[in-house]
Write an enzyme that holds these catalytic residues in place. Structure first.
Site, PDB file in Angstrom:
ATOM      1  N   TYR A 332       0.846  -1.187   0.000  1.00 25.53           N
ATOM      2  CA  TYR A 332       0.000   0.000   0.000  1.00 25.53           C
ATOM      3  C   TYR A 332       0.887   1.244   0.000  1.00 25.53           C
ATOM      4  O   TYR A 332       1.758   1.402   0.844  1.00 25.53           O
ATOM      5  CB  TYR A 332      -0.888  -0.025   1.241  1.00 25.53           C
ATOM      6  CG  TYR A 332      -1.938   1.064   1.355  1.00 25.53           C
ATOM      7  CD1 TYR A 332      -2.190   1.968   0.325  1.00 25.53           C
ATOM      8  CD2 TYR A 332      -2.712   1.186   2.509  1.00 25.53           C
ATOM      9  CE1 TYR A 332      -3.160   2.946   0.446  1.00 25.53           C
ATOM     10  CE2 TYR A 332      -3.690   2.159   2.632  1.00 25.53           C
ATOM     11  CZ  TYR A 332      -3.905   3.044   1.599  1.00 25.53           C
ATOM     12  OH  TYR A 332      -4.868   4.017   1.716  1.00 25.53           O
ATOM     13  N   CYS A 333       0.663   2.143  -0.986  1.00 26.15           N
ATOM     14  CA  CYS A 333       1.372   3.412  -1.071  1.00 26.15           C
ATOM     15  C   CYS A 333       2.883   3.165  -1.149  1.00 26.15           C
ATOM     16  O   CYS A 333       3.338   2.408  -1.997  1.00 26.15           O
ATOM     17  CB  CYS A 333       0.982   4.299   0.114  1.00 26.15           C
ATOM     18  SG  CYS A 333       1.647   5.980   0.035  1.00 26.15           S
ATOM     19  N   LEU A 334       3.666   3.780  -0.284  1.00 24.42           N
ATOM     20  CA  LEU A 334       5.102   3.556  -0.285  1.00 24.42           C
ATOM     21  C   LEU A 334       5.431   2.095  -0.038  1.00 24.42           C
ATOM     22  O   LEU A 334       6.439   1.575  -0.537  1.00 24.42           O
ATOM     23  CB  LEU A 334       5.758   4.441   0.790  1.00 24.42           C
ATOM     24  CG  LEU A 334       7.258   4.303   1.036  1.00 24.42           C
ATOM     25  CD1 LEU A 334       8.059   4.426  -0.239  1.00 24.42           C
ATOM     26  CD2 LEU A 334       7.709   5.333   2.062  1.00 24.42           C
ATOM     27  N   GLY A 336       3.844  -0.299  -1.350  1.00 23.02           N
ATOM     28  CA  GLY A 336       3.753  -0.921  -2.666  1.00 23.02           C
ATOM     29  C   GLY A 336       5.011  -0.695  -3.479  1.00 23.02           C
ATOM     30  O   GLY A 336       5.481  -1.594  -4.190  1.00 23.02           O
TER      31      GLY A 336
END
Length: 601
Positions: A332-334, A336
């Protein structure tokens, strides 16, 4: 008798007023003392940002004066509209209702009060502000000769300036605040001043706006409550395994890698919004990384340390506990971005244990980083590096302020009006509690991330960066991958995330959800909100992709759940938490998540 009661009531009001003033005086004195002590013990760079901004607008002024004809034309258009506004206001006093010269955009909370429309004076104030804002925006956006980066920075800071000057932010020009002041005899302003001083005290001299009722929430009590155990920990993270809620589970366990810019429990917010609880109910063995809030002891940790001590170390534990050599990854986000780096690193070493991966609102190609781009140039990164060098890490409150500035009207000025002008306490909201639970960034890691990815965009290039001795090539990731983005995301814009699938060589699925970076992702099916779009085309053109997409009602979790089931493997008996080698250390949510600013207050 009535006169005596009124006199007693007045006496009580004066007593309350005296107590409030005494509290304010005491807070003010303590605030000044704390601030002076802080200034003596810390080194600051107070004029650096102001100097950079001054140079920016000096260049703008030079360009504007180089074309006086265009500037004069814009001024004439402004004065014509302003004269129309004055004429319309005069007509309203005569009982005639002309069409407004300017209307606020739909959903603009600042001008929702009836008086902004019904009262001629406040309507004039509102339209004057909107008219002036439009004029300044048009002048700034039409100036020629500025490079794209400078133009974006000028536009951002101009919007920030105009947002700050909105008449809704001032007691004398906000009709709702004026009504409250009259009704309360000014108590709202005194309480607001008290709230302001308390926020300054909590921020130790810097304004730390209270966005929610901090006492209404507690991690482990009404947040992050999915049953589980910490089964492993190192200096950078704790690994949580969740208890199964089904008799059988998919053979391949799920490892969730959240960002370390905030705490992990955005994925386990509460029972109704918990992605973790929902995944467990779908029959998955779920593990999640809870990152350490780094302080001075972890200043030497770099991006590759987060990879090796994060997902790579976690995978070894997941494999040992579950007894399988395969697993699936969710970033998720960073988290990812880190997951993609990890997969490329594993591919370079011939490690094929990850069989499918999900990337939620994360960028792999940073060509279009959205509004964050205004903070990412060489001068600003060098300034940030100097600040981080003072402690060895970036204070999480500074990162939080940056993100809040991207949506200042919603995340700054709405609370300014509510807390300081109306004198209210903010409403309890779990999402804003999590948003306030900021974390630090080690200087070495953060500098690498900003320069190599945001500024230089090297991750998309084969071998553009090297981690733990391995050149990172995203093209070597040949497993099935699921990309989810949000239509209104300003942190990871889908214009950028749409380029992610083309960098991988395996089969990919790209899904676009409604709403933004957080609400668009944390969207449980029972809410039946926002909808989502799917399209198998590999185009990177947003308009083309959306034009050919199929629209679906409800949450994107429904689509993702089917995809996860297809790649989860056969069903096996539910697994116990922990193993002989990795015994439970403490109950979820663990101790690492309880470190940070909220726990120092």
């Amino acid at each position: 008798m009535a006169d005596r009661d009124a006199s007693q009531s007045s006496q009580m009001d004066y007593e309350a007023l005296s107590r409030t003033l005494a509290e304010i005086a005491e807070k003010s004195q303590q605030l000044v003392t704390d601030f002076l002590q802080q200034e003596q013990s810390e080194h600051h760079l107070p004029f650096e940002d102001a100097a950079q901004m001054g140079q920016l607008f000096q260049e703008l002024s030079t360009r504007l004066l180089a074309d006086p004809g265009r500037l004069m034309q814009a001024q004439m258009a402004f004065w014509q509209d302003y004269m129309s506004l004055m004429q319309n206001t005069a007509l309203r006093f005569w009982g005639i209702e002309p069409e407004p010269v300017r209307r606020p955009e739909g959903g603009d909370w600042r001008f929702k009060h009836d008086h902004w429309e019904q009262h001629p004076v406040f309507d004039f104030v509102k339209q004057s502000y909107l008219l002036t804002s439009d004029y300044i925006h048009s002048v700034v956006s039409d100036v020629e000769g500025l490079d794209d980066q400078t133009k974006k920075k000028v536009d951002f800071y101009t919007r920030a300036f105009l947002d700050a000057l909105a008449p809704s932010n001032f007691a004398a020009t906000n009709p709702e605040v004026l009504e409250r002041t009259v009704e309360s005899g000014g108590q709202n302003l005194l309480q607001g001043l008290s709230n302001l001083l308390e926020d300054l005290r909590r921020g130790r001299g810097r304004l730390d706006i209270k966005m929610t009722d901090y006492d209404a929430f507690e991690v482990g009590k009404n947040l992050a409550t999915t049953p589980g155990q910490v089964v492993y920990q190192n200096e950078l993270m704790q690994l949580i395994q969740y208890e199964p809620s089904t008799e059988q589970v998919h053979a391949r366990p799920l490892l969730l890698v959240p960002a370390w810019i905030n705490k992990y429990y955005i994925m386990d917010l509460n029972e109704e919004k918990s992605m973790v609880r929902w995944l467990v109910a779908q029959g998955h063995t779920v593990f999640i990384i809870s990152w350490k809030n780094p302080g001075e002891a972890l200043v030497d940790r770099g991006f590759e340390d987060y990879m090796l001590e994060g997902p790579v170390a976690a995978m070894d534990v997941v494999n040992e506990i579950t007894g399988t050599e395969e697993l699936n990854l969710v970033g998720y986000c960073l988290g990812g971005t880190l997951s993609a780096c990890t997969l490329a690193y594993l591919a370079a070493r011939g490690d094929q244990r990850v069989r499918a991966a999900s990337f939620l609102t994360c960028m792999l190609d940073f060509e279009f980083p959205g509004e964050l781009e205004v903070f990412i140039d060489d001068d600003q990164i060098r300034s940030l590096e100097r600040r981080m060098g003072q402690r060895g890490y970036l204070d999480g409150r500074q990162m939080s302020t940056t993100f809040n500035m991207l949506r200042a009207n919603d995340l700054v000025w709405s609370f300014f009006v509510n807390n300081y002008l109306k004198g209210n306490e903010p409403f309890p909201f779990d999402l804003l509690y999590w948003n306030s639970d900021s974390t630090n960034m080690p200087a070495k890691m953060h500098s690498f991330y900003l320069r190599r990815m945001y500024q230089e965009n090297r991750l998309k290039e084969p071998g553009g960066i090297t981690l733990a001795g391995e050149p990172i090539d995203l093209g070597r990731i040949d497993i099935p991958a699921y990309f989810m983005s949000a239509k209104e995301d300003h942190i990871a814009p889908w214009k950028s995330t749409l380029r992610g699938p083309r960098l991988l060589s395996g089969p990919t699925r790209y899904v676009l959800g409604g709403s933004g970076h957080i609400a668009g992702v944390i969207n449980p099916p029972h809410k039946n909100k926002y909808g989502y779009w799917t399209n198998t085309a590999k185009t990177v053109d947003q308009d083309e992709w959306l034009a050919g997409a199929d629209a679906h009602e409800g949450s994107w979790w429904n689509d993702w759940g089917q995809w996860l089931a297809e790649h989860g493997g056969e069903r096996v008996p539910a697994r116990a938490v922990g193993s002989g080698k990795h015994r439970p250390i403490e109950a979820a949510p663990g101790s690492y998540v309880r470190e940070g600013v909220l726990y120092e207050r």
